[in-house]
Design an enzyme around this catalytic site. Structure first.
Site, mmCIF file in Angstrom:
data_model
loop_
_atom_site.group_PDB
_atom_site.id
_atom_site.type_symbol
_atom_site.label_atom_id
_atom_site.label_comp_id
_atom_site.label_asym_id
_atom_site.label_seq_id
_atom_site.Cartn_x
_atom_site.Cartn_y
_atom_site.Cartn_z
ATOM 1 N N PHE A 24 81.399 -46.658 -43.219
ATOM 2 C CA PHE A 24 81.666 -47.222 -41.840
ATOM 3 C C PHE A 24 82.728 -48.320 -42.223
ATOM 4 O O PHE A 24 82.460 -48.820 -42.694
ATOM 5 C CB PHE A 24 80.532 -47.769 -41.153
ATOM 6 C CG PHE A 24 80.792 -47.836 -39.953
ATOM 7 C CD1 PHE A 24 81.059 -46.634 -39.042
ATOM 8 C CD2 PHE A 24 81.692 -49.155 -38.995
ATOM 9 C CE1 PHE A 24 81.023 -46.406 -37.330
ATOM 10 C CE2 PHE A 24 81.912 -49.127 -37.139
ATOM 11 C CZ PHE A 24 81.411 -47.704 -37.023
ATOM 12 N N GLU A 87 83.175 -55.466 -28.896
ATOM 13 C CA GLU A 87 83.257 -55.939 -27.506
ATOM 14 C C GLU A 87 81.307 -55.836 -26.682
ATOM 15 O O GLU A 87 80.904 -56.306 -25.521
ATOM 16 C CB GLU A 87 83.562 -54.273 -26.042
ATOM 17 C CG GLU A 87 85.376 -55.352 -26.427
ATOM 18 C CD GLU A 87 86.207 -53.958 -25.241
ATOM 19 O OE1 GLU A 87 85.505 -53.386 -24.542
ATOM 20 O OE2 GLU A 87 87.178 -53.909 -25.772
ATOM 21 N N THR A 88 80.423 -55.569 -27.442
ATOM 22 C CA THR A 88 78.736 -55.632 -27.557
ATOM 23 C C THR A 88 77.956 -56.041 -27.882
ATOM 24 O O THR A 88 78.883 -56.899 -29.230
ATOM 25 C CB THR A 88 78.443 -54.028 -26.825
ATOM 26 O OG1 THR A 88 77.954 -53.814 -28.949
ATOM 27 C CG2 THR A 88 79.356 -53.465 -26.596
ATOM 28 N N HIS A 90 76.146 -55.351 -29.856
ATOM 29 C CA HIS A 90 75.887 -54.245 -30.837
ATOM 30 C C HIS A 90 76.291 -55.330 -32.887
ATOM 31 O O HIS A 90 75.187 -55.207 -33.396
ATOM 32 C CB HIS A 90 76.419 -53.177 -30.993
ATOM 33 C CG HIS A 90 76.421 -51.856 -31.941
ATOM 34 N ND1 HIS A 90 74.987 -51.403 -32.514
ATOM 35 C CD2 HIS A 90 77.109 -51.694 -33.464
ATOM 36 C CE1 HIS A 90 74.860 -50.250 -32.790
ATOM 37 N NE2 HIS A 90 75.857 -50.974 -34.050
ATOM 38 N N ASN A 115 75.418 -59.777 -51.835
ATOM 39 C CA ASN A 115 75.582 -59.191 -50.139
ATOM 40 C C ASN A 115 77.066 -59.828 -49.843
ATOM 41 O O ASN A 115 77.714 -60.580 -49.341
ATOM 42 C CB ASN A 115 74.541 -60.009 -49.361
ATOM 43 C CG ASN A 115 74.927 -59.931 -47.586
ATOM 44 O OD1 ASN A 115 75.746 -58.922 -47.544
ATOM 45 N ND2 ASN A 115 74.028 -60.344 -46.245
#
Length: 166
Positions: A24, A87-88, A90, A115
């Protein structure tokens, strides 16, 4: 008082490193991967001693890390991914979940996991940080693998000394 101090050791010769990379935000993750692999090679880790696994996103990274850790085939692991604020809510869920699980795996398996899952406000910030964070992750993995090896040897030596004194 004489304090025994372990200096950082950035020699990757003989180390086996596993990398789990999210796809992603793939262009940024590829930058992370390329800079990490380049740095591992510079530190002496050979191509045959680096295993790369890709996963869909940051939340899938811990599961792949867990399987690699369970194999006991690696001196250290590296997590690579990018979570960009949207915008959330999440963003918080993904970044916190990923980071927490990566840390927990490292402690559970007594295995260094560097990490380098970026958490940024926007894509520009991620692009700016990608090369440096990939290099940093490679150095952290090698340094911590060497430190854990030294600490393990120290434990073995102290255990043998205790047994000899019995």
């Amino acid at each position: 008082m004489k304090i025994r101090e372990f200096q950082p050791e950035l020699k990757g010769n003989g180390l086996r490193i596993g990398i789990v990379q999210s796809r992603f935000n793939n262009s940024i993750c590829l930058q992370l991967r390329d800079s990490a692999v380049t740095e591992l090679k510079r530190l002496g880790v050979t191509d045959k001693d680096v295993i790369l696994v890709t996963v869909p996103g940051a939340l899938e990274i811990p599961l792949a890390l867990q399987r690699m850790a369970k194999s006991k085939q690696f001196n250290a692991l590296i997590a690579l991914g990018t979570v960009i604020r949207g915008e959330t809510y999440h963003f918080e869920l993904v970044s916190t979940g990923s980071a927490t699980n990566i840390t927990n795996l490292s402690l559970e398996f007594n295995l260094p996991i560097a990490n380098a899952v970026l958490t940024t406000e926007n894509e520009e910030q991620a692009e700016i940080r990608a090369n440096e964070k990939g290099r940093d992750a490679a150095r952290v993995a090698v340094e911590m693998a060497n430190l854990i090896d030294k600490l393990n040897m120290m434990s073995i030596l102290s255990k043998n000394t205790k047994e000899e004194n019995l």
